[in-house]
Design an enzyme around this catalytic site. Structure first.
Site, PDB file in Angstrom:
ATOM      1  N   SER A 181       0.834  -1.194   0.000  1.00 59.69           N
ATOM      2  CA  SER A 181       0.000   0.000   0.000  1.00 59.69           C
ATOM      3  C   SER A 181       0.883   1.263   0.000  1.00 59.69           C
ATOM      4  O   SER A 181       1.678   1.433  -0.923  1.00 59.69           O
ATOM      5  CB  SER A 181      -0.971  -0.069   1.187  1.00 59.69           C
ATOM      6  OG  SER A 181      -2.022   0.848   1.037  1.00 59.69           O
ATOM      7  N   ASP A 222      -9.986  -5.605  -3.580  1.00 54.45           N
ATOM      8  CA  ASP A 222      -9.373  -4.629  -2.676  1.00 54.45           C
ATOM      9  C   ASP A 222     -10.274  -3.396  -2.586  1.00 54.45           C
ATOM     10  O   ASP A 222     -10.550  -2.730  -3.583  1.00 54.45           O
ATOM     11  CB  ASP A 222      -8.001  -4.262  -3.264  1.00 54.45           C
ATOM     12  CG  ASP A 222      -7.188  -3.359  -2.359  1.00 54.45           C
ATOM     13  OD1 ASP A 222      -7.768  -2.470  -1.718  1.00 54.45           O
ATOM     14  OD2 ASP A 222      -5.958  -3.533  -2.339  1.00 54.45           O
ATOM     15  N   HIS A 268      -7.334  -6.075   0.636  1.00 56.33           N
ATOM     16  CA  HIS A 268      -6.147  -5.253   0.928  1.00 56.33           C
ATOM     17  C   HIS A 268      -5.411  -5.727   2.188  1.00 56.33           C
ATOM     18  O   HIS A 268      -4.412  -5.141   2.579  1.00 56.33           O
ATOM     19  CB  HIS A 268      -6.604  -3.797   1.121  1.00 56.33           C
ATOM     20  CG  HIS A 268      -5.535  -2.760   0.954  1.00 56.33           C
ATOM     21  ND1 HIS A 268      -4.948  -2.470  -0.259  1.00 56.33           N
ATOM     22  CD2 HIS A 268      -4.918  -1.935   1.859  1.00 56.33           C
ATOM     23  CE1 HIS A 268      -4.044  -1.517  -0.097  1.00 56.33           C
ATOM     24  NE2 HIS A 268      -3.991  -1.175   1.180  1.00 56.33           N
TER      25      HIS A 268
END
Lengths: 284, 284
Positions: free
Chosen positions: B151, B228, B262
């Site tokens: 991320s 995600d 995620h």
């Protein structure tokens, strides 16, 4: 009382790691549990189940986040169920005052003292109610189940197997509190949940239960780090359990892991061996 | 300024997972980092290093507790270093007010605005100071290092590699914020750390840096879950990065993982592939 509510779902190693809540009749409160459904899971396929019981201060999240077990559950095609470690938010005086008694510390016994007996029946919850919830909602292979756990939950797994001969195909434990009637953690918990009559304590102590075991042949697999801080503090006493097994003619595997401690780093390092062990008993 | 203090040490997969603190000159505060020393590590052996950069809200613990990476680091004989994601406790106004700016959200840039520029120099910390701390204290193979992250940290890994051609043997990212100048998270962070001049932002945006890249041949490995939640919110924009790579003639591997999200459940499911990828570049 087997209705469940999905809290979260995350794809993991081709299967799904889910958390559900449900209203527990046995504990008279809402409880959460985690369940890993491996990629082999479907409405047509029936799979074996392993129950995992966590240790002091834990809930349904610790094992699923830190043990790295989904990889092996996916490889073998085994469902893994992780309950919480105690009733929650039941408004008993002092329930949140200590890390080793009350919330997060149910010890997998059925309390008989007031006020704990109204809610703290984790043994019946784990061995009866939760099994029914899982069987109704996820249709695993009937009766094809094993159990393991860590520390307080390692002992929980042992007493679940020893008090229910034949119910679990195999049992293993990481660093279990092996003889709670003889260590500070156990003495505190058993006094609180069971009262002062130490005769009653023996019915909930794995080392005592081994000595009295009369059931189908049972093998116990214990995994213990040599640098475990709680081993050094005499909270775990695995030698007492091993000695009781020897005396009672119950076979055991005792693996001492040099320099490992009590943490999930220890569990993650050897969880693959525990899956291989349980798979041998669950999968023909 | 390379003196370090041991905070914790846990045996893990035959090696040791350690956490250290040190006084950072670049960030003017005490910082912690995690380091996994695999079983092959010794004072005589020089090993490759992989740096891991974590995402928003994380610190040095998340990856070492949740990714299950020690197994692969042990198999390949690779040291893994995980810094924190920002300076800590530096008493800047509002530093703890948001999850996506300030503490836990350093974005791996060197801030130029007041008051952030006094402390928020995570790019220099990760690519210069921390590398020196690791080299002096753990004597890895000189220059034989790779970088990856998740991320915000996936983007951090990309800009570390793109701004330092040849410094890392390989780079990969789980669900990176691929084009921060075009997404809400990036716009907020870059405005705060870099100011309003959007020309300057491009120097810290992987998609822009790819377009301008002039260095030795580079390949980028991106791993992205199709479910995600932040992909759907247009925070990640991996297609922009992939398009820029195509246009610039930079080779890339883009793996879309069906139904993954995620979370660390996604990372843990595929971290073995990232180790295999980096090991191919680090170990001859």
């Amino acid at each position: 009382m087997t209705q469940i509510t999905l809290i979260s779902s995350n794809k993991s190693f081709g299967g799904y790691q889910k958390i559900y809540s449900h209203q527990s009749k046995e504990l008279s409160c809402e409880m959460k549990f985690a369940i890993y459904l491996p990629p082999q899971y479907s409405s047509e396929t029936k799979l074996p189940v392993i129950y995992w019981l966590s240790g002091l201060t834990c809930d349904e999240n610790n094992f699923i986040q830190k043990a790295g077990a989904q990889k092996y559950a996916a490889e073998y095609g085994i469902i893994v169920v992780c309950p919480d470690t105690s009733p929650r938010n039941v408004n008993l005086p002092g329930e949140n005052d200590a890390y080793d008694f009350g919330s997060g510390a149910g010890f997998y016994v059925d309390a008989i003292t007031d006020p704990w007996r109204k809610h703290y029946k984790m043994f019946s919850y784990v061995t009866v109610e939760l099994v029914e919830v899982i069987n109704v909602n996820f249709s695993p292979q009937p009766g094809n189940q094993s159990i393991f756990g860590h520390s307080m939950g390692g002992h929980g797994a042992l007493i679940c197997a020893l008090r229910n001969p034949g119910m679990y195909k195999s049992v293993s434990a990481f660093a279990p509190i092996s003889n709670p009637t003889k260590c500070p953690w156990g003495e505190k918990a058993f006094t609180g949940y069971l009262g002062d009559n130490q005769e009653l304590w023996n019915e909930w102590d794995a080392t005592e239960l081994v000595a009295a075991y009369k059931g189908p042949a049972l093998e116990i697999f214990i995994d213990q780090g040599s640098d475990d801080q709680f081993l050094k503090q005499n909270q775990l006493l695995p030698q007492n359990l091993v000695d009781a097994c020897s005396k009672a003619g119950i076979s055991y595997i005792y693996k001492e892991r040099e320099q490992y401690d009590h943490s999930y780093f220890f569990i993650a390092s050897f969880v693959s061996e525990h899956f291989a062990y349980h798979a041998k008993h669950l999968i023909n």
